[in-house]
Design a protein around this motif. Structure first.
Motif, PDB file in Angstrom:
ATOM      1  N   PRO A  12      29.487  14.469  -9.049  1.00  0.00           N
ATOM      2  CA  PRO A  12      30.558  15.312  -8.534  1.00  0.00           C
ATOM      3  C   PRO A  12      31.799  14.497  -8.166  1.00  0.00           C
ATOM      4  O   PRO A  12      31.710  13.287  -7.915  1.00  0.00           O
ATOM      5  CB  PRO A  12      29.934  15.939  -7.284  1.00  0.00           C
ATOM      6  CG  PRO A  12      28.952  14.917  -6.823  1.00  0.00           C
ATOM      7  CD  PRO A  12      28.399  14.289  -8.073  1.00  0.00           C
ATOM      8  N   VAL A  13      32.931  15.157  -8.131  1.00  0.00           N
ATOM      9  CA  VAL A  13      34.164  14.516  -7.672  1.00  0.00           C
ATOM     10  C   VAL A  13      34.152  14.536  -6.148  1.00  0.00           C
ATOM     11  O   VAL A  13      34.001  15.600  -5.540  1.00  0.00           O
ATOM     12  CB  VAL A  13      35.397  15.264  -8.201  1.00  0.00           C
ATOM     13  CG1 VAL A  13      36.675  14.631  -7.649  1.00  0.00           C
ATOM     14  CG2 VAL A  13      35.409  15.266  -9.723  1.00  0.00           C
ATOM     15  N   PRO A  14      34.275  13.380  -5.504  1.00  0.00           N
ATOM     16  CA  PRO A  14      34.259  13.355  -4.037  1.00  0.00           C
ATOM     17  C   PRO A  14      35.363  14.240  -3.449  1.00  0.00           C
ATOM     18  O   PRO A  14      36.490  14.270  -3.951  1.00  0.00           O
ATOM     19  CB  PRO A  14      34.503  11.873  -3.714  1.00  0.00           C
ATOM     20  CG  PRO A  14      34.016  11.136  -4.925  1.00  0.00           C
ATOM     21  CD  PRO A  14      34.361  12.021  -6.084  1.00  0.00           C
ATOM     22  N   ASP A  15      35.008  14.962  -2.405  1.00  0.00           N
ATOM     23  CA  ASP A  15      35.938  15.850  -1.719  1.00  0.00           C
ATOM     24  C   ASP A  15      36.155  15.312  -0.306  1.00  0.00           C
ATOM     25  O   ASP A  15      35.280  15.464   0.556  1.00  0.00           O
ATOM     26  CB  ASP A  15      35.349  17.263  -1.674  1.00  0.00           C
ATOM     27  CG  ASP A  15      36.254  18.281  -1.015  1.00  0.00           C
ATOM     28  OD1 ASP A  15      37.192  17.868  -0.300  1.00  0.00           O
ATOM     29  OD2 ASP A  15      36.019  19.494  -1.180  1.00  0.00           O
ATOM     30  N   PRO A  16      37.291  14.648  -0.039  1.00  0.00           N
ATOM     31  CA  PRO A  16      37.521  14.030   1.273  1.00  0.00           C
ATOM     32  C   PRO A  16      37.403  15.018   2.430  1.00  0.00           C
ATOM     33  O   PRO A  16      36.872  14.669   3.497  1.00  0.00           O
ATOM     34  CB  PRO A  16      38.943  13.473   1.160  1.00  0.00           C
ATOM     35  CG  PRO A  16      39.147  13.252  -0.311  1.00  0.00           C
ATOM     36  CD  PRO A  16      38.398  14.367  -0.970  1.00  0.00           C
ATOM     37  N   LYS A  17      37.871  16.243   2.229  1.00  0.00           N
ATOM     38  CA  LYS A  17      37.800  17.244   3.300  1.00  0.00           C
ATOM     39  C   LYS A  17      36.350  17.569   3.637  1.00  0.00           C
ATOM     40  O   LYS A  17      35.971  17.627   4.822  1.00  0.00           O
ATOM     41  CB  LYS A  17      38.535  18.514   2.886  1.00  0.00           C
ATOM     42  CG  LYS A  17      38.502  19.611   3.949  1.00  0.00           C
ATOM     43  CD  LYS A  17      39.248  20.846   3.483  1.00  0.00           C
ATOM     44  CE  LYS A  17      39.175  21.955   4.542  1.00  0.00           C
ATOM     45  NZ  LYS A  17      39.878  23.187   4.083  1.00  0.00           N
ATOM     46  N   ARG A  18      35.533  17.743   2.620  1.00  0.00           N
ATOM     47  CA  ARG A  18      34.129  18.066   2.857  1.00  0.00           C
ATOM     48  C   ARG A  18      33.383  16.883   3.468  1.00  0.00           C
ATOM     49  O   ARG A  18      32.519  17.059   4.329  1.00  0.00           O
ATOM     50  CB  ARG A  18      33.466  18.485   1.545  1.00  0.00           C
ATOM     51  CG  ARG A  18      32.133  19.182   1.716  1.00  0.00           C
ATOM     52  CD  ARG A  18      31.716  19.837   0.434  1.00  0.00           C
ATOM     53  NE  ARG A  18      30.406  20.453   0.533  1.00  0.00           N
ATOM     54  CZ  ARG A  18      29.751  20.965  -0.508  1.00  0.00           C
ATOM     55  NH1 ARG A  18      30.309  20.954  -1.704  1.00  0.00           N
ATOM     56  NH2 ARG A  18      28.559  21.509  -0.346  1.00  0.00           N
ATOM     57  N   GLU A  19      33.741  15.684   3.048  1.00  0.00           N
ATOM     58  CA  GLU A  19      33.125  14.495   3.624  1.00  0.00           C
ATOM     59  C   GLU A  19      33.457  14.393   5.113  1.00  0.00           C
ATOM     60  O   GLU A  19      32.592  14.047   5.924  1.00  0.00           O
ATOM     61  CB  GLU A  19      33.598  13.242   2.889  1.00  0.00           C
ATOM     62  CG  GLU A  19      32.958  11.942   3.367  1.00  0.00           C
ATOM     63  CD  GLU A  19      31.468  11.868   3.131  1.00  0.00           C
ATOM     64  OE1 GLU A  19      30.771  11.188   3.916  1.00  0.00           O
ATOM     65  OE2 GLU A  19      30.982  12.492   2.157  1.00  0.00           O
TER      66      GLU A  19
ATOM     67  N   PRO B 265      27.908  17.363   1.460  1.00  0.00           N
ATOM     68  CA  PRO B 265      28.552  17.206   0.147  1.00  0.00           C
ATOM     69  C   PRO B 265      27.552  17.393  -0.983  1.00  0.00           C
ATOM     70  O   PRO B 265      26.341  17.314  -0.792  1.00  0.00           O
ATOM     71  CB  PRO B 265      29.074  15.763   0.185  1.00  0.00           C
ATOM     72  CG  PRO B 265      29.167  15.416   1.630  1.00  0.00           C
ATOM     73  CD  PRO B 265      28.036  16.158   2.293  1.00  0.00           C
ATOM     74  N   ASP B 266      28.069  17.612  -2.178  1.00  0.00           N
ATOM     75  CA  ASP B 266      27.220  17.842  -3.339  1.00  0.00           C
ATOM     76  C   ASP B 266      26.372  16.604  -3.662  1.00  0.00           C
ATOM     77  O   ASP B 266      26.759  15.468  -3.375  1.00  0.00           O
ATOM     78  CB  ASP B 266      28.074  18.204  -4.554  1.00  0.00           C
ATOM     79  CG  ASP B 266      28.724  19.568  -4.419  1.00  0.00           C
ATOM     80  OD1 ASP B 266      28.179  20.416  -3.685  1.00  0.00           O
ATOM     81  OD2 ASP B 266      29.794  19.785  -5.039  1.00  0.00           O
TER      82      ASP B 266
END
Length: 352
Positions: A74-81, A293-294
């Motif tokens: 998956p593409v890392p999502d800074p907000k979700r992290e 995160p995913d």
């Protein structure tokens, strides 16, 4: 097709590949006993993979299985992290962990040409996959050295998808199985069913051999699976207490405690749904939490909590993977367990 023709094994037992709780030693012991030992490879570097395969081929001339994941990173999502780390913040404070200095984790890697380059030196007889299948050119490389290909299905649709792409066998994984779900077409875990409901449906739907996985703990369970049309049974939890497994002392204690009677699917430890013994983190955040995160990105933020807690002999933040049925989990040699699981049932011998 019988097991001897398909996989070259004498007993209808496949040891499930279990990353984090085993290395080559368990796979070798099962293969030498007549079953199919498996090596989990998704978390191994190329150097580590070569070392493990060298150890296997030095210690057994019998067939063995290497297992890889086929997920799309998956593409890392800074907000979700950030949300995930905020959810874990009270635990960081409790254990004295500096959230700003958490190192990135290597995580789980999908099968690649780099891995295939290592495999070609050893030509493993069986290669299995989780989360679907790799690209056609990667499958062609396996076929090129004569390798058999298996993959996991958690539904009839997934089984048909795998058959259409030429797998040699399908592992029908029921909801009871420990560790990660092998699902790849549908992520909704509420649609998944138990092994003995799924197995006959898959057997009826496909023409390739089917292997049953999930909730099978002893020779009676193996015989029941074969009675429903399976060619073999794949078991993981049953091997976790074997001396050849690298299962931690914390995990071993949990498996032998009353806590092992209660398992749940959780995404807290990796981001993907996987079954484990319910512990503190699962109780307090809920087994499935939307902030995680995913797969496999959730691992990074959890890793320091796990390490610190385990240093204090606590499994509060550890993935204590286990299936719903731990009754067959015994501290016996893996070879003996493999032979015991095969049993002397006439229906098993008939399949062999």
């Amino acid at each position: 097709m019988n097991l001897k023709e398909l996989l070259g094994i004498d007993l209808p037992i496949i040891q499930a590949p279990m990353a984090g709780v085993q290395d080559h030693a368990l796979a070798v012991a099962v293969s030498n006993a007549g079953g199919l030992g498996s090596l989990p490879c998704a978390m191994l570097s190329s150097d580590a993979l070569q070392k493990e395969l060298s150890a296997i081929t030095r210690q057994t001339a019998m067939p063995y299985n290497v297992n890889f994941f086929c997920h799309v990173p998956p593409v890392p999502d800074p907000k979700r992290e950030r949300q995930w780390r905020q959810a874990l913040a009270p635990y960081y404070i409790e254990l004295g962990i500096d959230v700003d200095n958490i190192p990135e984790q290597a995580g789980r890697r999908p099968f690649s040409h780099e891995a295939a380059d290592v495999l070609e030196e050893f030509k493993p007889p069986v290669v299995s996959f989780h989360f679907g299948l790799p690209a056609a050119d990667l499958m062609a490389r396996i076929r090129g050295w004569g390798g058999k290909i298996m993959s996991t299905a958690t539904s009839v649709d997934e089984a048909l998808w795998l058959e259409a792409r030429g797998v040699d066998a399908i592992i029908a994984q029921g909801l009871e199985a420990g560790g990660h779900r092998g699902s790849f077409l549908v992520r909704d875990i509420s649609t998944q069913v138990g092994t003995f409901a799924l197995l006959p449906l898959v057997v009826q739907a496909v023409k390739v051999p089917v292997i049953a996985a999930g909730g099978i703990a002893d020779s009676k369970g193996v015989a029941a699976a074969i009675g429903l049309g399976a060619t073999a049974a794949q078991l993981g939890t049953a091997y976790l207490l074997c001396p050849e497994a690298t299962t931690s002392s914390i995990h071993r204690a949990a498996l032998q405690s009353d806590a092992a009677r209660v398992t749940a699917l959780t995404n807290l430890f990796s981001g993907g749904p996987a079954r484990g013994i319910v512990n503190r983190l699962m109780r307090e955040l809920g087994p499935i939490n939307s902030a995680a995160p995913d797969f496999p990105l959730a691992t990074t933020a959890i890793a320091p909590l796990r390490a610190k807690a385990e240093s204090q002999d606590s499994g509060d933040f550890s993935p204590l993977w286990a299936g719903q049925n731990v009754s067959g989990c015994k501290a016996v040699l893996a070879g003996q367990l493999t032979r015991d699981l095969a049993g002397a049932n006439a229906s098993i011998k008939a399949v062999i």
